[in-house]
Design a protein around this motif. Structure first.
Motif, short mmCIF file in Angstrom:
data_model
loop_
_atom_site.label_atom_id
_atom_site.label_comp_id
_atom_site.label_asym_id
_atom_site.label_seq_id
_atom_site.Cartn_x
_atom_site.Cartn_y
_atom_site.Cartn_z
N PRO A 229 0.77 -1.24 0.00
CA PRO A 229 0.00 0.00 0.00
C PRO A 229 0.80 1.30 0.00
CG PRO A 229 0.00 -0.95 2.18
CD PRO A 229 0.72 -1.92 1.30
N GLU A 230 2.11 1.23 0.02
CA GLU A 230 2.92 2.45 0.08
C GLU A 230 2.79 3.29 -1.19
OE1 GLU A 230 4.89 3.96 2.38
OE2 GLU A 230 4.28 2.48 3.86
N SER A 231 2.67 4.59 -1.00
CA SER A 231 2.78 5.52 -2.12
C SER A 231 4.26 5.78 -2.41
CB SER A 231 2.05 6.82 -1.79
OG SER A 231 0.66 6.59 -1.63
N GLY A 232 4.51 6.58 -3.45
CA GLY A 232 5.87 6.72 -3.96
C GLY A 232 6.90 7.22 -2.98
N GLN A 233 6.55 8.27 -2.21
CA GLN A 233 7.56 8.82 -1.30
C GLN A 233 7.97 7.82 -0.23
OE1 GLN A 233 4.41 10.84 -1.52
NE2 GLN A 233 5.08 12.98 -1.37
N GLY A 234 7.02 7.04 0.28
CA GLY A 234 7.33 6.07 1.32
C GLY A 234 8.08 4.86 0.81
N ALA A 235 7.76 4.43 -0.42
CA ALA A 235 8.42 3.25 -0.97
C ALA A 235 9.81 3.56 -1.49
CB ALA A 235 7.56 2.66 -2.09
N LEU A 236 9.98 4.71 -2.14
CA LEU A 236 11.23 5.01 -2.85
C LEU A 236 12.08 6.07 -2.17
CD1 LEU A 236 9.82 5.08 -6.50
CD2 LEU A 236 10.67 3.13 -5.19
N GLY A 237 11.45 7.00 -1.47
CA GLY A 237 12.19 8.10 -0.86
C GLY A 237 13.30 7.68 0.08
N PRO A 238 13.07 6.72 1.02
CA PRO A 238 14.13 6.34 1.95
C PRO A 238 15.35 5.71 1.29
CG PRO A 238 11.98 5.70 2.80
CD PRO A 238 11.77 6.14 1.38
N ALA A 239 15.18 5.13 0.09
CA ALA A 239 16.34 4.58 -0.63
C ALA A 239 17.02 5.64 -1.49
CB ALA A 239 15.90 3.41 -1.50
N LEU A 240 16.23 6.57 -2.02
CA LEU A 240 16.80 7.64 -2.85
C LEU A 240 17.56 8.66 -2.01
CD1 LEU A 240 13.81 8.32 -5.27
CD2 LEU A 240 16.10 7.59 -5.96
N VAL A 241 17.04 8.97 -0.83
CA VAL A 241 17.66 9.98 0.04
C VAL A 241 17.82 9.38 1.44
CG1 VAL A 241 17.51 12.33 0.93
CG2 VAL A 241 16.47 11.78 -1.27
N PRO A 242 18.85 8.54 1.65
CA PRO A 242 19.06 7.95 2.98
C PRO A 242 19.45 9.01 4.00
CG PRO A 242 20.91 7.45 1.53
CD PRO A 242 19.86 8.10 0.67
N HIS A 382 14.96 15.54 4.98
CA HIS A 382 14.70 14.42 4.08
C HIS A 382 13.70 14.82 3.00
CE1 HIS A 382 13.78 10.39 2.62
NE2 HIS A 382 12.50 10.68 2.79
N LEU A 383 12.59 15.43 3.39
CA LEU A 383 11.58 15.84 2.42
C LEU A 383 12.10 16.94 1.50
CD1 LEU A 383 8.47 15.82 4.77
CD2 LEU A 383 9.04 14.15 3.01
N ALA A 384 12.92 17.83 2.05
CA ALA A 384 13.50 18.91 1.23
C ALA A 384 14.50 18.34 0.22
CB ALA A 384 14.17 19.94 2.13
N GLU A 385 15.35 17.42 0.65
CA GLU A 385 16.34 16.83 -0.25
C GLU A 385 15.67 16.01 -1.35
OE1 GLU A 385 19.25 14.71 2.00
OE2 GLU A 385 19.64 16.43 3.30
#
Length: 452
Positions: A229-242, A382-385
């Motif tokens: 059920p994750e949307s894009g920021q939750g699924a991909l954001g933590p890997a794109l911007v650790p 994190h959200l800004a980066e």
């Protein structure tokens, strides 16, 4: 190279003792099962693989949480021995390779798992088989989160009763007054530490736990699809911007789930895939679709995004969401993007327009912690980066690599994955900037982004 910090754990059933130098994990003490909830996994007849799979999940979580990560580097070396009903099944080379690959990838640690026969078989005290429909096509992991609520609603509109919910966590989603037994009402075990608290909070093994729970459910109802059920920021954001120097967070990423598909096939002999219906959309877009398309749209307001414990986020003895961690800020940004609003007392930090961090907290909140300040800054950055990722040409390689990896994991062409990822990042940037504009230049959140 400096050797990794190491831990060796023996999981013990009744009458067993740990080997020399091994930390014990006792079934019945450190891993405790709730019989009533365990019955919700016994849909037709008892299968030992149900209990064995749950023991493996609990044992991995126990190891992850008792072993603090070193300050100077991320990875650890963990050796784990587990008693199961079918050791030959778990020790088979195909299962072992897939299991180690998935665990090492999602946690960033080096795992070594082995399996031995239980001393005595586990028997369920009683069993009332739960009748289920024979045409279940998919299961969906379900929690108290906003994405979970929204995506479950959107997919139910499409699939109706052909989709089954699987509860993540120990809190039930069914009514306690109901006399009708329901499947997968809660994870049926708890992990405890003897005489002390857990010391590691990074919780990367939770991704393994939740993927395994949903995989077990899919196997039991003979579904061939698991909806993530994750949307894009939750699924991909933590890997794109650790965050900082930490290992990339792949807990909801297709690259991890593709590895879990191999685990499920090796273990259960069935092809079960993980599907990502909202991965190319922001949380705000998902929320907007849910509110407009589903009759239970108002239910989003009762969801919970914050992960902080009660004693840190209570105002006058009433628990609230903190409002400033990465998860809370993403939620508030998404609510704004969807044109919705929440009561100020939803959060401890009621006013993000305040000029200072302390001034933004509710009047009855008197114990602001340094850690909360640090979490708030980390969440903001994190959200800004993530919103600025496309602006710097130095990130082109990172984005291109991510698109290539997603293309492989999701069976897309690289150009398709690249275009969808670019649209997602652009939409996130629009929503983030719109959120900051609404807060105003005097907001402490906006000031933090300007400094970065």
């Amino acid at each position: 190279m400096k050797p990794l910090a190491s831990l060796a754990v023996d999981v013990l059933d009744a009458g067993s003792r740990p080997r020399a130098g091994r930390t014990p994990c006792h079934i019945g003490t450190n891993l405790t099962f709730t019989t009533e909830l365990l019955e919700s996994y016994c849909l037709r007849e008892w299968e030992p693989i149900i209990y064995d799979a749950l023991i493996v999940m609990g044992a991995v979580e126990f190891c992850d949480r008792i072993f603090r990560r070193p300050v100077q580097h991320w990875g650890r070396e963990i050796e784990l021995r587990i008693p199961v009903h079918e050791p030959e099944r778990w020790n088979a080379s195909e299962v072992s390779r897939a299991l180690h690959d998935a665990l090492c990838f999602v946690t960033g640690d080096r795992w070594s798992l082995s399996f031995i026969a239980r001393r005595t078989p586990f028997t369920l005290p009683k069993q009332v088989p739960i009748p289920i429909a024979s045409d279940i096509d998919a299961v969906i992991p379900f929690s108290d989160g906003l994405d979970s609520c929204a995506v479950a609603g959107l997919m139910h509109k499409q699939m109706g009763d052909r989709m089954m919910r699987v509860r993540l966590g120990t809190k039930r989603f069914c009514s306690p007054e109901s006399t009708e037994k329901q499947p997968f009402t809660s994870i049926p075990y708890k992990v405890k530490r003897t005489n002390s608290k857990f010391v590691e909070s990074s919780a990367r093994s939770r991704g393994f736990k939740f993927a395994m729970v949903s995989g077990l459910a899919a196997y039991l109802v003979q579904a061939n699809r698991i909806i993530v059920p994750e949307s894009g920021q939750g699924a991909l954001g933590p890997a794109l911007v650790p965050v900082g120097q930490t290992y990339e967070d792949y807990r909801n990423h297709p690259m991890f789930m593709s590895r879990m598909e191999k685990v499920l096939f090796a273990l259960y002999g069935r092809r079960i895939c993980y599907a990502f219906p909202r991965i190319w959309y922001t949380k705000g877009e998902t929320l907007d679709s849910f509110v407009k398309e589903c009759c239970d749209g108002p239910a989003w307001a009762t969801t919970w995004s914050c992960w902080q414990p009660n004693y840190q986020v209570s105002v006058e003895h009433k628990k609230r969401q903190c409002g400033v961690c990465a998860a809370c800020q993403l939620r508030r940004m998404s609510v704004h993007a969807a044109g919705l609003s929440e009561r100020p007392d939803t959060y401890v930090w009621e006013n993000l327009k305040a000029s200072s961090f302390n001034e933004g907290a509710a009047g009855g909140f008197t114990h602001v912690l340094k850690a909360q300040y640090q979490y708030a800054i980390a969440g903001t950055l994190h959200l800004a980066e993530l919103s600025a990722l496309q602006e710097d040409q130095m990130n082109n390689g990172t984005i291109k690599l991510a698109a290539s990896q997603l293309a492989k994991a999701l069976s897309l062409t690289e150009s398709e994955a690249g275009a969808r990822l670019a649209r997602l990042l652009s939409q996130h940037k629009r929503e983030w900037n719109g959120f900051l504009d609404a807060l105003g230049e005097s907001s402490f959140i906006v000031k933090w982004t300007r400094r970065s």
